[in-house]
Scaffold this active site. Structure first.
Site, PDB file in Angstrom:
ATOM      1  N   ARG A 172       0.895  -1.281  -0.103  1.00 36.07           N
ATOM      2  CA  ARG A 172      -0.025   0.096  -0.067  1.00 36.07           C
ATOM      3  C   ARG A 172       0.859   1.267   0.011  1.00 36.07           C
ATOM      4  O   ARG A 172       1.919   1.527   0.692  1.00 36.07           O
ATOM      5  CB  ARG A 172      -1.043  -0.100   1.240  1.00 36.07           C
ATOM      6  CG  ARG A 172      -1.896   1.068   1.208  1.00 36.07           C
ATOM      7  CD  ARG A 172      -2.988   0.902   2.324  1.00 36.07           C
ATOM      8  NE  ARG A 172      -2.319   0.876   3.659  1.00 36.07           N
ATOM      9  CZ  ARG A 172      -2.846   0.668   4.924  1.00 36.07           C
ATOM     10  NH1 ARG A 172      -4.107   0.108   4.788  1.00 36.07           N
ATOM     11  NH2 ARG A 172      -2.460   0.606   6.013  1.00 36.07           N
ATOM     12  N   ASP A 248      -8.767   5.107  14.602  1.00 38.45           N
ATOM     13  CA  ASP A 248      -7.339   4.665  14.069  1.00 38.45           C
ATOM     14  C   ASP A 248      -7.495   4.250  12.659  1.00 38.45           C
ATOM     15  O   ASP A 248      -6.506   3.672  12.161  1.00 38.45           O
ATOM     16  CB  ASP A 248      -7.156   3.032  14.806  1.00 38.45           C
ATOM     17  CG  ASP A 248      -8.528   1.990  14.605  1.00 38.45           C
ATOM     18  OD1 ASP A 248      -9.514   2.384  14.967  1.00 38.45           O
ATOM     19  OD2 ASP A 248      -8.304   1.072  14.430  1.00 38.45           O
ATOM     20  N   ASP A 258      -7.478   2.197   4.935  1.00 36.23           N
ATOM     21  CA  ASP A 258      -7.897   1.037   5.748  1.00 36.23           C
ATOM     22  C   ASP A 258      -9.316   0.452   5.111  1.00 36.23           C
ATOM     23  O   ASP A 258     -10.170   0.733   5.726  1.00 36.23           O
ATOM     24  CB  ASP A 258      -7.994   1.162   7.186  1.00 36.23           C
ATOM     25  CG  ASP A 258      -6.715   0.849   7.942  1.00 36.23           C
ATOM     26  OD1 ASP A 258      -5.898   0.727   7.057  1.00 36.23           O
ATOM     27  OD2 ASP A 258      -6.630   0.542   9.075  1.00 36.23           O
TER      28      ASP A 258
HETATM   29  P1  AMP Z   1      -8.694  -2.689  11.114  1.00 36.53           P
HETATM   30  O1  AMP Z   1     -10.177  -3.403  11.630  1.00 36.53           O
HETATM   31  O2  AMP Z   1      -8.350  -3.964  10.058  1.00 36.53           O
HETATM   32  O3  AMP Z   1      -8.549  -1.509  10.987  1.00 36.53           O
HETATM   33  O4  AMP Z   1      -7.655  -3.249  12.401  1.00 36.53           O
HETATM   34  C1  AMP Z   1      -7.853  -2.838  13.633  1.00 36.53           C
HETATM   35  C2  AMP Z   1      -6.502  -3.333  14.349  1.00 36.53           C
HETATM   36  O5  AMP Z   1      -6.471  -4.805  14.399  1.00 36.53           O
HETATM   37  C3  AMP Z   1      -5.268  -2.755  13.995  1.00 36.53           C
HETATM   38  O6  AMP Z   1      -4.578  -2.708  14.973  1.00 36.53           O
HETATM   39  C4  AMP Z   1      -4.970  -3.794  13.067  1.00 36.53           C
HETATM   40  O7  AMP Z   1      -3.653  -4.083  12.817  1.00 36.53           O
HETATM   41  C5  AMP Z   1      -5.282  -5.109  13.907  1.00 36.53           C
HETATM   42  N1  AMP Z   1      -5.586  -6.229  13.113  1.00 36.53           N
HETATM   43  C6  AMP Z   1      -6.795  -6.672  12.265  1.00 36.53           C
HETATM   44  N2  AMP Z   1      -6.556  -7.909  11.677  1.00 36.53           N
HETATM   45  C7  AMP Z   1      -5.705  -8.446  12.340  1.00 36.53           C
HETATM   46  C8  AMP Z   1      -4.739  -9.620  12.060  1.00 36.53           C
HETATM   47  N3  AMP Z   1      -5.403 -10.556  11.104  1.00 36.53           N
HETATM   48  N4  AMP Z   1      -3.711  -9.929  12.413  1.00 36.53           N
HETATM   49  C9  AMP Z   1      -3.098  -8.988  13.338  1.00 36.53           C
HETATM   50  N5  AMP Z   1      -3.717  -7.660  13.739  1.00 36.53           N
HETATM   51  C10 AMP Z   1      -4.764  -7.400  13.149  1.00 36.53           C
HETATM   52 MG    MG Z   2      -7.270  -0.268  10.664  1.00 34.83          MG
END
Ligand code: AMP
Ligand code: MG
Length: 473
Positions: A172, A248, A258
């Site tokens: 990205r 975030d 994201d």
């Molecule tokens: P997101 O909902 O994708 O914006 O993610 C929210 C948080 O969860 C962020 O800190 C991401 O890095 C973490 N996260 C999401 N999916 C994963 C995954 N499969 N493994 C590790 N961390 C994750």
């Molecule tokens: Mg995120």
């Protein structure tokens, strides 16, 4: 890459408190799904498409010598609640490039576990990586500020979600990956020295032209407000629903960041919710301006150790007006109308009514208005009195000198959820070339019909069919 300058400014911040070096965890048996030539030209890195060490690096194996992978810490509010520490749990910052005066950060998503993975596996699945890969270019073509992707790799690494899926990586590219959560992280820990450091770093990365005096934090806040109002106005204009506008996931740069359970509205419906885990409709299409306002209040809070609260509040209170003005400017530009035209607001409101009926597709509004002809999916009869009336009014409102630019950004086809579903099904059957076909169609210009898009997305599901996407990605 002789004209490309690599740098790693994030490493100037203290290690451990702000970031950790991470060795990526390689995917098994990686294959290219697609390489994005328009992003690679922008970055000046065409030679990477064929360099011997590229595939392994983009598949989270041995990093390119230019990369210095690290995971950043940040925190955030998720669905309105303080969620505490989050951070790069499955993505790595690789560094930044400068080429032709243009500066971009690189990030490898799905590269394995990091100190911030919490309960997660550090992986991204092919399905959601395809969705993120394509929508970056589609949003860019719509003229919406966004991250984009340089490359997409698939693999045989099994990843458990609702079922077993294949692991993938996505490289990205963003002006900046800094999020409101980067500042919240230190504010909520009461670590004001580190907060000040993070704030200075953010200003240097994003708004280094601001005066170096005590007005800097407040002026920075104003810049973020302006960019965020413009961003959400663009989303509202094109009918985009982000789905997870947590702090975030909200960039300080005003880029769409994201992509998860995103989508485009079908008929114009402020209550449309795309994310099935969003039970209260917090992130419904029509809620997005208010949510961005709420997110801006979270950002303002983090600046209270450095700026008078009354000054922050005065700027924050101006967000709704900034948004309204940005939305008017967006709609005007997309309709080839002068933004100060006195009939614009009424026209837009009537157009929302016209495209608010079931069986209509709001994203087709602009093509319909600018070309005065049948649109593709909306069941729009030329004899519809409101449609006729709107067309007549638009004829007298628009300016021909604005038409060409407006038409370039008026999509003749949608990157709809059903197109993406059909595409992902084909890819899962081994026809990965569909990703390049749709990426190529976007590059050709979304204002003309595309055979690939028609084949995959020509038939929407019944308009009454409920459709929601899960957060799992
Ligand atoms: P997101 O909902 O994708 O914006 O993610 C929210 C948080 O969860 C962020 O800190 C991401 O890095 C973490 N996260 C999401 N999916 C994963 C995954 N499969 N493994 C590790 N961390 C994750
Ligand atoms: Mg995120």
């Amino acid at each position: 890459m002789p004209n490309v300058r690599w740098s790693h400014p994030y490493r100037s911040l203290p290690e451990e408190r702000f970031w950790h070096s991470v060795v990526p965890t390689p995917l098994e048996n990686p294959r290219w799904v697609d390489w994005n030539p328009s992003v690679s030209r922008l970055l000046g890195v065409d030679e990477l498409a064929t360099r011997a060490d590229s595939l392994a690096a983009f598949a989270a194996g041995t990093p390119l010598p230019e990369w210095q992978p690290l995971a950043q810490v940040y925190s955030g509010h998720q669905f309105g609640q303080w969620a505490g520490q989050l951070g790069d749990g499955r993505g790595l910052y690789l560094g930044q490039t400068t080429y032709n005066g243009d500066c971009r950060e690189w990030h490898l998503k799905g590269a394995g576990m990091t100190p911030y993975s919490r309960m997660g596996d550090g992986r991204a699945v092919l399905r959601s990586s395809i969705r993120e890969y394509l929508v970056g270019d589609y949003m860019h073509a719509l003229g919406v500020p966004t991250t984009r992707a340089l490359a997409l790799v698939e693999s045989d690494t099994p990843v458990r979600r609702e079922s077993w899926e294949r692991g993938a990586t996505l490289c990205r590219i963003a002006h900046s990956h800094l999020r409101i959560g980067h500042l919240e992280h230190f504010y909520y820990r009461n670590e004001h020295d580190a907060l000040r450091t993070m704030l200075e770093f953010s200003i240097n990365q994003l708004d280094s032209d601001l005066p170096e005096d005590s007005t800097r934090p407040l002026l920075f806040f104003e810049r973020v407000l302006e960019r965020s109002a413009a961003l959400v106005a663009a989303w509202m204009a094109v009918g985009f629903v982000h789905g997870v506008m947590n702090t975030d996931n909200t960039a300080l740069s005003g880029e769409t960041l994201d992509y998860g359970p995103y989508g485009f509205i079908s008929h114009w419906d402020p209550e449309f919710v795309i994310n099935h885990t969003d039970h209260t409709g917090r992130y419904a299409y029509g809620q997005q301006p208010s949510v961005m306002y709420w997110n801006m209040a979270r950002l303002a809070e983090t600046l209270t150790p450095f700026v008078e609260i009354d000054d922050l509040k005065a700027l924050l209170d101006g967000f709704p007006a900034r948004y309204r003005s940005a939305y008017g400017a967006e709609m005007a530009a997309r309709l080839a109308v002068d933004p100060s035209h006195p009939d614009l607001d009424a026209w837009v409101s009537d157009a929302q009514t016209l495209f608010g009926q079931a069986g209509r597709y709001y994203p087709e509004l602009f093509y319909w208005a600018l070309h005065d002809q049948e649109v593709f999916l909306s069941s729009m009869t030329p004899s519809d009195p409101l449609a006729r009336d709107l067309h007549q009014r638009w004829q007298s409102m628009h300016e021909s000198k604005r038409l060409e630019t407006a038409r370039e950004r008026a999509p003749a086809w949608m990157l709809s959820h059903w197109l993406l579903d059909a595409l992902i099904t084909r890819v899962e059957q081994g026809e990965t070339e569909w990703v390049s076909a749709i990426r190529g169609a976007i590059e050709q210009g979304i204002s003309t019909q595309s055979d690939a898009a028609s084949e995959l997305g020509g038939h929407p599901p019944a308009p009454t069919e409920a459709f929601h996407l899960s957060c799992s990605s």
